[in-house]
Design an enzyme around this catalytic site. Structure first.
Site, PDB file in Angstrom:
ATOM      1  N   HIS A 226       0.771  -1.125   0.098  1.00  0.00           N
ATOM      2  CA  HIS A 226      -0.063   0.034   0.166  1.00  0.00           C
ATOM      3  C   HIS A 226       0.914   1.241   0.043  1.00  0.00           C
ATOM      4  O   HIS A 226       0.378   2.420  -0.383  1.00  0.00           O
ATOM      5  CB  HIS A 226      -0.955   0.066   1.331  1.00  0.00           C
TER       6      HIS A 226
ATOM      7  N   ASN B 186      -8.985   4.122  -0.837  1.00  0.00           N
ATOM      8  CA  ASN B 186      -9.476   5.042   0.224  1.00  0.00           C
ATOM      9  C   ASN B 186      -8.793   6.434   0.104  1.00  0.00           C
ATOM     10  O   ASN B 186      -9.087   7.659   0.204  1.00  0.00           O
ATOM     11  CB  ASN B 186      -9.292   4.545   1.672  1.00  0.00           C
TER      12      ASN B 186
END
Length: 209
Positions: A42, A134
Site C-alpha cells: 500500500h 481510500n
C-alpha cells in the site's frame, strides 16, 4: 501612451508568472506513516518517492500535512509530497499544497498502488473512479473532481478470499523485492517525463511497461 506601455509590462509579468506556474508540478506518493507500513504494498507511493530522493540526493522535510522535498530539472520544479495524514485523509494534504504552491490541477500526479494490475506494471490515467482506494476516494472528495492524473503501480491481486486488507498492508514477497528496484527506476523516468513531455506523451510511452 505611458498607460499602454505600463499595461504591456503588467501583462508580460502576468504571462511570465503564469508560465512559471505551469512549470511547477506536485507529485504525491500515497502511503501510511509509521515503521510498520514502510515496506508494505500500500506504501508504493512513499517508496517510489524515497527511491527518487535517494537517487538524486534529495532530503524530505516534515512540513504542514506531509513530508516534502523539491527537485529541479530543465526549468521544471517538482514538489514531492508524502502526506502524513494517513491514507484515508490524503486529500487534505493534496488540496493544501496545490493551493499553497498555486499549482494547476493538470500538473498534479498521484502515485498509488493498484490491485487490478499485475505486479510492477504501470498505468497513467487522467481521470477515473477511486476503484475502492481510500486515498483516491478522499482526494476526489477534497478536489471535487475525478479528473486528476494518477500513476497506478500494479501490486496484483494474488490474495485469497477475505484476505485483501492483509495482502495490501502486507510486505512484498522476496521475488517482488528483487524486481522492485528496476520497476522503481522506470517510475522515476515516468515522473520526469510527466513534467518534461506532458501527460499524453507519458501515457503513450509508459502505459503497460
Amino acid at each position: 501612451m505611458m498607460f499602454t506601455f505600463l499595461a504591456q509590462i503588467f501583462k508580460a509579468k502576468e504571462e511570465h508568472v503564469h508560465e512559471d506556474l505551469m512549470k511547477k508540478f506536485l507529485i504525491v506518493g500515497l502511503g501510511n506513516i509509521g515503521e510498520k507500513y514502510e515496506d508494505t504494498r500500500h506504501n508504493i507511493g512513499f517508496k517510489l518517492l524515497d527511491h527518487f530522493a535517494e537517487k538524486e540526493a534529495l532530503t524530505f522535510e516534515t512540513q504542514k500535512l506531509g513530508d516534502l522535498t523539491t527537485y529541479k530539472l530543465k526549468g521544471r520544479t517538482f514538489i514531492f509530497l508524502k502526506p502524513n495524514t494517513y491514507m484515508n485523509l490524503s486529500g487534505k494534504a493534496v488540496q493544501y499544497w496545490l493551493t499553497k504552491e498555486k499549482i494547476p490541477l493538470e500538473n498534479l500526479l498521484v502515485i498509488t498502488d493498484d490491485l487490478n494490475l499485475p505486479f510492477g506494471s504501470i498505468r497513467v490515467k487522467t481521470k477515473g473512479s477511486d476503484g475502492g482506494h481510500n486515498g483516491l476516494k478522499d482526494i476526489q472528495l477534497k478536489l471535487n473532481t475525478t479528473k486528476y492524473n494518477r500513476f497506478r503501480f500494479g501490486i496484483s491481486d494474488a490474495f485469497s478470499k477475505g484476505r485483501q486488507v492483509d495482502y495490501v498492508l502486507g510486505a512484498w514477497s522476496a521475488e517482488e523485492q528483487a524486481q522492485l528496484p528496476e520497476r522503481l527506476d522506470v517510475g522515476i523516468a515516468l515522473v520526469k517525463s510527466f513534467g518534461l513531455a506532458g501527460v499524453q506523451l507519458t501515457m503513450n510511452s509508459y502505459n503497460g511497461k
